[in-house]
Design a protein around this motif. Structure first.
Motif, PDB file in Angstrom:
ATOM      1  N   ILE A  97      42.976 -43.460 -46.264  1.00  0.00           N
ATOM      2  CA  ILE A  97      43.557 -42.689 -47.536  1.00  0.00           C
ATOM      3  C   ILE A  97      42.732 -41.487 -48.245  1.00  0.00           C
ATOM      4  O   ILE A  97      43.291 -40.171 -48.275  1.00  0.00           O
ATOM      5  CB  ILE A  97      44.326 -43.535 -48.736  1.00  0.00           C
ATOM      6  N   LEU A 100      41.913 -38.683 -45.482  1.00  0.00           N
ATOM      7  CA  LEU A 100      42.875 -37.718 -45.341  1.00  0.00           C
ATOM      8  C   LEU A 100      43.252 -36.636 -46.632  1.00  0.00           C
ATOM      9  O   LEU A 100      43.374 -35.528 -46.523  1.00  0.00           O
ATOM     10  CB  LEU A 100      44.349 -38.424 -45.320  1.00  0.00           C
ATOM     11  N   GLN A 101      43.107 -37.099 -47.707  1.00  0.00           N
ATOM     12  CA  GLN A 101      43.135 -36.408 -49.051  1.00  0.00           C
ATOM     13  C   GLN A 101      42.227 -35.494 -49.165  1.00  0.00           C
ATOM     14  O   GLN A 101      42.266 -34.248 -49.435  1.00  0.00           O
ATOM     15  CB  GLN A 101      43.104 -37.301 -50.311  1.00  0.00           C
ATOM     16  N   CYS A 104      42.661 -32.706 -46.242  1.00  0.00           N
ATOM     17  CA  CYS A 104      43.739 -31.752 -46.542  1.00  0.00           C
ATOM     18  C   CYS A 104      43.157 -30.732 -47.685  1.00  0.00           C
ATOM     19  O   CYS A 104      43.654 -29.778 -47.938  1.00  0.00           O
ATOM     20  CB  CYS A 104      44.662 -32.506 -47.225  1.00  0.00           C
ATOM     21  N   ALA A 105      42.314 -31.159 -48.405  1.00  0.00           N
ATOM     22  CA  ALA A 105      41.843 -30.267 -49.707  1.00  0.00           C
ATOM     23  C   ALA A 105      40.642 -29.451 -49.046  1.00  0.00           C
ATOM     24  O   ALA A 105      39.970 -28.793 -49.728  1.00  0.00           O
ATOM     25  CB  ALA A 105      41.294 -31.147 -50.860  1.00  0.00           C
ATOM     26  N   ALA A 106      40.441 -29.557 -47.874  1.00  0.00           N
ATOM     27  CA  ALA A 106      39.158 -28.913 -47.459  1.00  0.00           C
ATOM     28  C   ALA A 106      37.866 -29.602 -48.105  1.00  0.00           C
ATOM     29  O   ALA A 106      37.021 -28.337 -48.379  1.00  0.00           O
ATOM     30  CB  ALA A 106      39.296 -27.572 -47.243  1.00  0.00           C
ATOM     31  N   THR A 107      37.770 -30.675 -48.668  1.00  0.00           N
ATOM     32  CA  THR A 107      36.822 -30.889 -49.769  1.00  0.00           C
ATOM     33  C   THR A 107      35.598 -31.686 -48.811  1.00  0.00           C
ATOM     34  O   THR A 107      35.799 -32.755 -48.039  1.00  0.00           O
ATOM     35  CB  THR A 107      37.185 -31.899 -50.726  1.00  0.00           C
TER      36      THR A 107
ATOM     37  N   LEU B  62      47.153 -28.515 -51.859  1.00  0.00           N
ATOM     38  CA  LEU B  62      46.747 -29.815 -51.938  1.00  0.00           C
ATOM     39  C   LEU B  62      45.323 -29.974 -52.449  1.00  0.00           C
ATOM     40  O   LEU B  62      44.560 -31.195 -52.053  1.00  0.00           O
ATOM     41  CB  LEU B  62      46.848 -30.606 -50.509  1.00  0.00           C
ATOM     42  N   HIS B  63      44.786 -29.108 -53.445  1.00  0.00           N
ATOM     43  CA  HIS B  63      43.673 -29.434 -54.356  1.00  0.00           C
ATOM     44  C   HIS B  63      44.364 -30.452 -55.350  1.00  0.00           C
ATOM     45  O   HIS B  63      45.420 -30.203 -55.861  1.00  0.00           O
ATOM     46  CB  HIS B  63      43.068 -28.093 -54.595  1.00  0.00           C
ATOM     47  N   TYR B  67      47.971 -32.397 -57.315  1.00  0.00           N
ATOM     48  CA  TYR B  67      49.080 -33.171 -56.888  1.00  0.00           C
ATOM     49  C   TYR B  67      48.610 -34.956 -57.166  1.00  0.00           C
ATOM     50  O   TYR B  67      49.288 -35.551 -56.595  1.00  0.00           O
ATOM     51  CB  TYR B  67      49.281 -32.985 -55.551  1.00  0.00           C
ATOM     52  N   LEU B 100      51.304 -42.923 -46.166  1.00  0.00           N
ATOM     53  CA  LEU B 100      50.397 -44.040 -46.135  1.00  0.00           C
ATOM     54  C   LEU B 100      50.202 -44.760 -47.450  1.00  0.00           C
ATOM     55  O   LEU B 100      49.824 -45.996 -47.281  1.00  0.00           O
ATOM     56  CB  LEU B 100      49.032 -43.036 -45.815  1.00  0.00           C
ATOM     57  N   ILE B 143      42.691 -22.974 -49.393  1.00  0.00           N
ATOM     58  CA  ILE B 143      43.484 -23.535 -48.372  1.00  0.00           C
ATOM     59  C   ILE B 143      45.091 -23.340 -48.766  1.00  0.00           C
ATOM     60  O   ILE B 143      45.287 -22.324 -49.623  1.00  0.00           O
ATOM     61  CB  ILE B 143      43.593 -25.154 -48.704  1.00  0.00           C
TER      62      ILE B 143
END
Lengths: 302, 302
Positions: A97, A100-101, A104-107, B62-63, B67, B100, B143
């Motif tokens: 999890i 994936l997070q 998605c945030a390109a972190t 999605l930063h 969210y 998920l 992003i």
């Protein structure tokens, strides 16, 4: 210093007054975070918990009220410039999890994040440090869920100053005495360690039982604990609902604490349906007098 | 009623005083949630927003500060017994994250959750209802990120009571008049609709620009808007840092609002480094006078 500070004491639905589950255990200089419901990072700020000093995070299970605040906390730690590594202990799905997070945030977190997967079949020691030991054990809940035993180890023997002086042991050797060493004098006399020291004080033990149905197998984990945290989602009138949902009542928690010979019981994870918490104490104390409410912001010495 | 209520006005790191981004748009009887940072569900309780009336949720990107509060909100809605379906508009990855999380918790939401994936190449109308239209458009951020244009449609023609009475049109026919129908009298006279009504009032338009670097292409979206929300993460002295991080400054937001001929500008997403917000207004107003701070809990009529 060995103590636990309550950051959240509520079950699933947060309110403006009560937050979902999170606790910080202070063990000497170190902080351990146990569970991390939504809003935990702000609660840490509110109660002046130094986030930077947390090195271990334990997540009991993947119901949201125990971990939805974790990704936000990690994010903020990174933005605040943390570089020291951090270890998370949880069921393995949590890693997927979080990854994936972050993706998605390109972190890219600025610190190393280690995962230690918890699986019932491997229950046992997960942290083994000089003055700290943490073990985990499975509890019975709707999904895989774990409790934690946190022990502050006290390994150093206690020097009896008059005796050490009588045997003319130099102060420079004292730290070795605390570790149990004998002292060889120049005149040939071997001073046995137990002549000049006392055994270490016993370890102190905190047991966190997470979310669980009433389960007498927990007694073995709780035995002789200095402090036990056991959930009491419901008052005892709702014992049936508690069982259906794999939760416990006030009286059930108190019964286990009494049977385990625990020194003190801390109750929490109260259902949002209750606005008053005093009835929980009123139901527990006749069964186990030394019961405390996990009030947010309160710190309990272990 | 067409208005926006601010639930969070801060950028990445939440504080005890300021929450990450979330806004609620009230359009007649309906509520739209735009972004949903950590703690949004508690902010909704604090400001008496009826969660049950939210049917559409728009996530700009999605930063986490936009969210991380969503999964907790969905969870609580389900626990509170919601059965009405809910639609989320976001980049497609969000669906995978939420699925998920629900799966790991063995949670089956009690309501249908629909996802509308946002992809730049499909920018356009996503909600098309009798009195409401929502369009999305891409903005330039680190992003994939989207802004939203929310229009309260006012399609009903306005009856001129004296005229309608003079032509002896029965009140029972008024709602058809508002829809534009002519009235056929029994004596053979056809009363043309425009003899007894005025055209509908013009639609009102709210434009939410999400997180964005200074970008003059936004002017086209903002044109003649009744209210524009544009982020001002930094004061103008940090324009360079803003550009590096794909954010904007006070003066940049005001410049775009002025050039677009917007009626009013709402600024927010303030960096946690600023404890005082007045300087943001002080920098914006000389460029665009009709600027307001997105203060948490405040409602702005559109």
């Amino acid at each position: 210093m060995f103590a636990v500070t309550i950051l959240g004491n509520n079950s699933a639905i947060p309110t403006t007054e009560r937050h979902p589950t999170a606790q910080v255990v202070t063990c000497n200089e170190q902080l351990l975070l146990i569970d991390c419901g939504e809003g935990t990072q702000v609660q840490m700020t509110r109660y002046k918990i130094r986030r930077s000093r947390v090195k271990h995070i334990f997540i009991s299970h993947l119901h949201g009220d125990h971990y939805f605040g974790l990704i936000g906390l990690l994010n903020s730690l990174s933005l605040l410039g943390r570089t020291e590594s951090l270890t998370i202990y949880a069921t393995p799905e949590l890693e997927a999890i979080l990854q994936l997070q972050l993706e998605c945030a390109a972190t890219q977190l600025k610190f190393d994040l280690h995962f230690v997967p918890l699986r019932a079949e491997n229950a046992g020691v997960i942290v083994d440090e000089k003055d700290l030991e943490v073990r985990f054990f499975p509890v019975r809940h709707r999904i895989p869920c774990f409790g934690f035993v946190i022990e502050q180890r006290r390994k150093k023997r206690k020097i009896i100053p008059e005796q050490a002086q009588a045997y003319e042991i130099p102060a420079a050797f004292y730290s070795q005495l605390q570790e149990g060493a004998d002292y060889q004098r120049k005149d040939g006399v071997l001073v046995k360690n137990h002549w000049v020291t006392l055994p270490p004080a016993p370890s102190k033990k905190y047991v966190y039982c997470a979310d669980t149905i009433y389960d007498e197998e927990l007694i073995a984990q709780m035995e002789h604990a200095d402090l036990v945290y056991h959930e009491t989602t419901y008052l005892h009138g709702l014992a049936e609902r508690a069982a259906e949902r794999y939760h416990s009542t006030s009286v059930q928690a108190a019964t286990l604490a009494a049977r385990a010979g625990a020194k003190r019981l801390l109750i929490g994870h109260f259902s949002s349906k209750y606005t008053e918490l005093q009835p929980f104490l009123d139901e527990c104390r006749p069964v186990f007098e030394n019961t405390e409410l996990s009030v947010e912001g309160a710190t309990f010495l272990i």
